[in-house]
Design an enzyme around this catalytic site. Structure first.
Site, PDB file in Angstrom:
ATOM      1  N   SER A  39      30.467  -9.548  66.994  1.00  0.00           N
ATOM      2  CA  SER A  39      30.212  -8.194  67.471  1.00  0.00           C
ATOM      3  C   SER A  39      31.259  -7.775  68.493  1.00  0.00           C
ATOM      4  O   SER A  39      31.807  -8.618  69.227  1.00  0.00           O
ATOM      5  CB  SER A  39      28.834  -8.184  68.125  1.00  0.00           C
ATOM      6  OG  SER A  39      28.656  -7.000  68.854  1.00  0.00           O
TER       7      SER A  39
ATOM      8  N   TYR B  41      23.074 -11.140  74.461  1.00  0.00           N
ATOM      9  CA  TYR B  41      23.410 -10.896  73.051  1.00  0.00           C
ATOM     10  C   TYR B  41      24.905 -11.165  72.818  1.00  0.00           C
ATOM     11  O   TYR B  41      25.293 -11.951  71.946  1.00  0.00           O
ATOM     12  CB  TYR B  41      23.047  -9.457  72.663  1.00  0.00           C
ATOM     13  CG  TYR B  41      23.579  -9.073  71.301  1.00  0.00           C
ATOM     14  CD1 TYR B  41      22.991  -9.572  70.142  1.00  0.00           C
ATOM     15  CD2 TYR B  41      24.693  -8.228  71.166  1.00  0.00           C
ATOM     16  CE1 TYR B  41      23.498  -9.240  68.887  1.00  0.00           C
ATOM     17  CE2 TYR B  41      25.195  -7.893  69.919  1.00  0.00           C
ATOM     18  CZ  TYR B  41      24.591  -8.398  68.786  1.00  0.00           C
ATOM     19  OH  TYR B  41      25.104  -8.078  67.553  1.00  0.00           O
TER      20      TYR B  41
ATOM     21  N   LYS C 272      26.923 -14.416  70.814  1.00  0.00           N
ATOM     22  CA  LYS C 272      27.925 -14.255  69.753  1.00  0.00           C
ATOM     23  C   LYS C 272      29.228 -14.957  70.149  1.00  0.00           C
ATOM     24  O   LYS C 272      29.853 -15.622  69.331  1.00  0.00           O
ATOM     25  CB  LYS C 272      28.198 -12.765  69.499  1.00  0.00           C
ATOM     26  CG  LYS C 272      27.011 -12.016  68.909  1.00  0.00           C
ATOM     27  CD  LYS C 272      26.801 -12.392  67.458  1.00  0.00           C
ATOM     28  CE  LYS C 272      25.575 -11.741  66.854  1.00  0.00           C
ATOM     29  NZ  LYS C 272      25.286 -12.190  65.502  1.00  0.00           N
TER      30      LYS C 272
HETATM   31  N1  LIG Z   1      24.124  -3.267  63.271  1.00  0.00           N
HETATM   32  C1  LIG Z   1      25.220  -3.293  64.024  1.00  0.00           C
HETATM   33  O1  LIG Z   1      25.740  -2.231  64.409  1.00  0.00           O
HETATM   34  C2  LIG Z   1      25.863  -4.624  64.362  1.00  0.00           C
HETATM   35  C3  LIG Z   1      27.013  -4.608  65.179  1.00  0.00           C
HETATM   36  C4  LIG Z   1      27.623  -5.824  65.475  1.00  0.00           C
HETATM   37  C5  LIG Z   1      27.114  -7.004  64.969  1.00  0.00           C
HETATM   38  N2  LIG Z   1      25.997  -6.999  64.194  1.00  0.00           N
HETATM   39  C6  LIG Z   1      25.487  -8.290  63.666  1.00  0.00           C
HETATM   40  O2  LIG Z   1      25.259  -8.173  62.273  1.00  0.00           O
HETATM   41  C7  LIG Z   1      24.189  -9.033  61.877  1.00  0.00           C
HETATM   42  C8  LIG Z   1      23.206  -8.247  61.040  1.00  0.00           C
HETATM   43  O3  LIG Z   1      22.705  -7.155  61.803  1.00  0.00           O
HETATM   44  P1  LIG Z   1      21.801  -6.020  61.180  1.00  0.00           P
HETATM   45  O4  LIG Z   1      22.153  -4.760  61.864  1.00  0.00           O
HETATM   46  O5  LIG Z   1      21.867  -6.074  59.700  1.00  0.00           O
HETATM   47  O6  LIG Z   1      20.356  -6.473  61.695  1.00  0.00           O
HETATM   48  P2  LIG Z   1      18.990  -6.730  60.903  1.00  0.00           P
HETATM   49  O7  LIG Z   1      17.953  -6.998  61.942  1.00  0.00           O
HETATM   50  O8  LIG Z   1      18.750  -5.634  59.934  1.00  0.00           O
HETATM   51  O9  LIG Z   1      19.316  -8.059  60.088  1.00  0.00           O
HETATM   52  C9  LIG Z   1      19.085  -9.369  60.574  1.00  0.00           C
HETATM   53  C10 LIG Z   1      18.356 -10.129  59.475  1.00  0.00           C
HETATM   54  O10 LIG Z   1      18.207 -11.492  59.887  1.00  0.00           O
HETATM   55  C11 LIG Z   1      16.864 -11.907  59.658  1.00  0.00           C
HETATM   56  N3  LIG Z   1      16.601 -12.978  60.648  1.00  0.00           N
HETATM   57  C12 LIG Z   1      16.631 -12.873  62.002  1.00  0.00           C
HETATM   58  N4  LIG Z   1      16.336 -14.078  62.545  1.00  0.00           N
HETATM   59  C13 LIG Z   1      16.137 -14.937  61.525  1.00  0.00           C
HETATM   60  C14 LIG Z   1      15.799 -16.318  61.465  1.00  0.00           C
HETATM   61  N5  LIG Z   1      15.588 -17.042  62.553  1.00  0.00           N
HETATM   62  N6  LIG Z   1      15.652 -16.896  60.249  1.00  0.00           N
HETATM   63  C15 LIG Z   1      15.843 -16.164  59.112  1.00  0.00           C
HETATM   64  N7  LIG Z   1      16.160 -14.863  59.104  1.00  0.00           N
HETATM   65  C16 LIG Z   1      16.291 -14.256  60.302  1.00  0.00           C
HETATM   66  C17 LIG Z   1      16.028 -10.663  59.823  1.00  0.00           C
HETATM   67  O11 LIG Z   1      14.782 -10.730  59.162  1.00  0.00           O
HETATM   68  C18 LIG Z   1      16.947  -9.592  59.220  1.00  0.00           C
HETATM   69  O12 LIG Z   1      16.733  -9.457  57.822  1.00  0.00           O
HETATM   70  C19 LIG Z   1      23.616  -9.617  63.159  1.00  0.00           C
HETATM   71  O13 LIG Z   1      24.130 -10.923  63.324  1.00  0.00           O
HETATM   72  C20 LIG Z   1      24.139  -8.696  64.239  1.00  0.00           C
HETATM   73  O14 LIG Z   1      24.263  -9.353  65.461  1.00  0.00           O
HETATM   74  C21 LIG Z   1      25.354  -5.838  63.894  1.00  0.00           C
END
Ligand SMILES: NC(=O)c1ccc[n+]([C@@H]2O[C@H](COP(=O)([O-])OP(=O)(O)OC[C@H]3O[C@@H](n4cnc5c(N)ncnc54)[C@H](O)[C@@H]3O)[C@@H](O)[C@H]2O)c1
Length: 332
Positions: free
Chosen positions: A121, A145, A149
């Site tokens: 991130s 957070y 990362k």
């Molecule tokens: N959305 C953004 O703008 C953004 C920006 C930077 C980084 N990220 C990173 O991208 C990744 C995905 O983010 P997202 O926006 O799709 O979020 P999201 O919450 O939609 O997706 C995360 C998924 O992981 C699953 N999950 C969480 N903990 C778990 C565990 N212990 N065991 C099994 N499954 C588990 C959840 O059920 C969910 O389906 C994350 O790692 C997040 O840190 C997202």
């Protein structure tokens, strides 16, 4: 196209970003094996491959899946993502985002996984003096957070140094928005925190008003500036990362954003234009740890992977998210 029997383990593949990458993997002829505990994900977002309901903390199950499906490549999305919550619940975040990643990576190296793409991130940069930020800019995350990362990136660096068959790419995403063109999948967080989503939900009347956190930043209009990227360009970057790892067998860290910043006010004005709703906004105090400007220098991923984004257009991004939000509201 790839051999459709090539299984790719996707943790968190039922979530917002993961489900788009699963869609693209499926469309490219890979077979995604989605591993997700559905804590924030949706099973019906998994458009291709096999779905296994499981928690990352269940290392026995993870190991079983890696062996059963003869996994060589993993894309690791599963994590908790709410910055403010991480400040109040650091253990929850370090446990899921760091400790569970450590166990997953351990299981990977013990069972012959060679390629690992990690969702990092822009939060790893924290308050940066530089803009746009480059991959080698100083990391200064300011909340659990972002630190979870950064620590996972460091872990991957140390592990890939000594386990020569294990290579990784850490992709540092900037602000992701938008939805699938056919509106099959999109953002569906229970407590959304992303600006565009909140603005659209406010336009739909789900919230009374929208808070603007900080109007006295040292920026042209006083509000914070961010780099917004459409989900489909980000998703495509993952496929390129996977193919690069398989071919080049080299570890890398890449920013993934457009290199173009928009202020909060610019985003809100564009949202009002797209939705044709003049929703109410409230000027609020800056949030601690929010940098004034965060913009990606993404030249490295363009040079090394030939990543060539298609949707660098704020109005397009907001419109894509708007279509999805309207569909969610109708409950289709
Ligand atoms: N959305 C953004 O703008 C953004 C920006 C930077 C980084 N990220 C990173 O991208 C990744 C995905 O983010 P997202 O926006 O799709 O979020 P999201 O919450 O939609 O997706 C995360 C998924 O992981 C699953 N999950 C969480 N903990 C778990 C565990 N212990 N065991 C099994 N499954 C588990 C959840 O059920 C969910 O389906 C994350 O790692 C997040 O840190 C997202």
């Amino acid at each position: 196209m790839h051999d459709s029997t090539e299984n790719i383990l996707v943790t968190g593949g039922a979530g917002y970003i993961g489900s788009h990458v699963v869609r693209d993997l499926g469309e490219q002829g890979y077979k995604p094996i989605v591993y997700d505990n559905l804590s924030t994900g949706n099973k019906d977002f998994v458009l291709y491959g096999d779905f296994i309901k499981g928690d990352l903390k269940d290392t026995n199950l993870i190991t079983k899946i890696i062996k059963k499906y003869k996994i060589k490549s993993v894309i690791h999305f599963a994590a908790y993502i709410v910055v403010e919550e991480s400040v109040n619940k650091p253990i929850k975040y370090y446990n899921n985002n760091f400790f569970n990643s450590l166990n997953l990576i351990k299981s990977c190296i013990e069972n012959g996984v060679e390629n690992f793409v990690f969702s990092s991130s822009a939060a790893v940069y924290g308050i940066s003096e530089e803009f746009p930020v480059k991959e080698n800019s100083q990391l200064n995350p300011v909340n659990p957070y972002g630190r979870s990362k950064m620590f996972t990136e460091i872990l991957l660096e140390d592990i890939s140094y000594i386990y020569k068959n294990f290579n990784y790419i850490a992709l540092r995403y900037f602000n992701v928005a938008g939805a699938d063109k056919k509106l099959r999948i999109g953002q569906k967080y229970e407590n959304p925190t992303h600006l565009i989503t909140l603005a659209l939900k406010t336009a739909l009347g789900e919230y009374e008003s929208l808070n603007i956190f900080g109007t006295d930043y040292n920026t042209p209009d006083g509000t914070a500036i961010r780099d917004y990227i459409h989900i489909d360009d980000l998703s495509n970057a993952h496929i390129l990362c996977l193919n690069y790892l398989k071919k080049e067998r080299k570890s890398k860290v890449f920013n993934c954003g457009y290199g173009q910043g928009y202020s909060v006010l610019e985003v809100l004005n564009t949202t009002k234009k797209v939705t044709k709703v003049n929703f109410k906004t409230v000027n609020s105090k800056k949030r601690e740890g929010d940098p004034p400007i965060l913009i990606a220098d993404s030249n490295l991923i363009k040079d090394k992977l030939g990543w060539s984004p298609k949707y660098n257009d704020l109005e397009f991004i907001i419109n894509s998210a708007w279509e999805w939000e309207k569909k969610l509201k109708k409950g289709e």
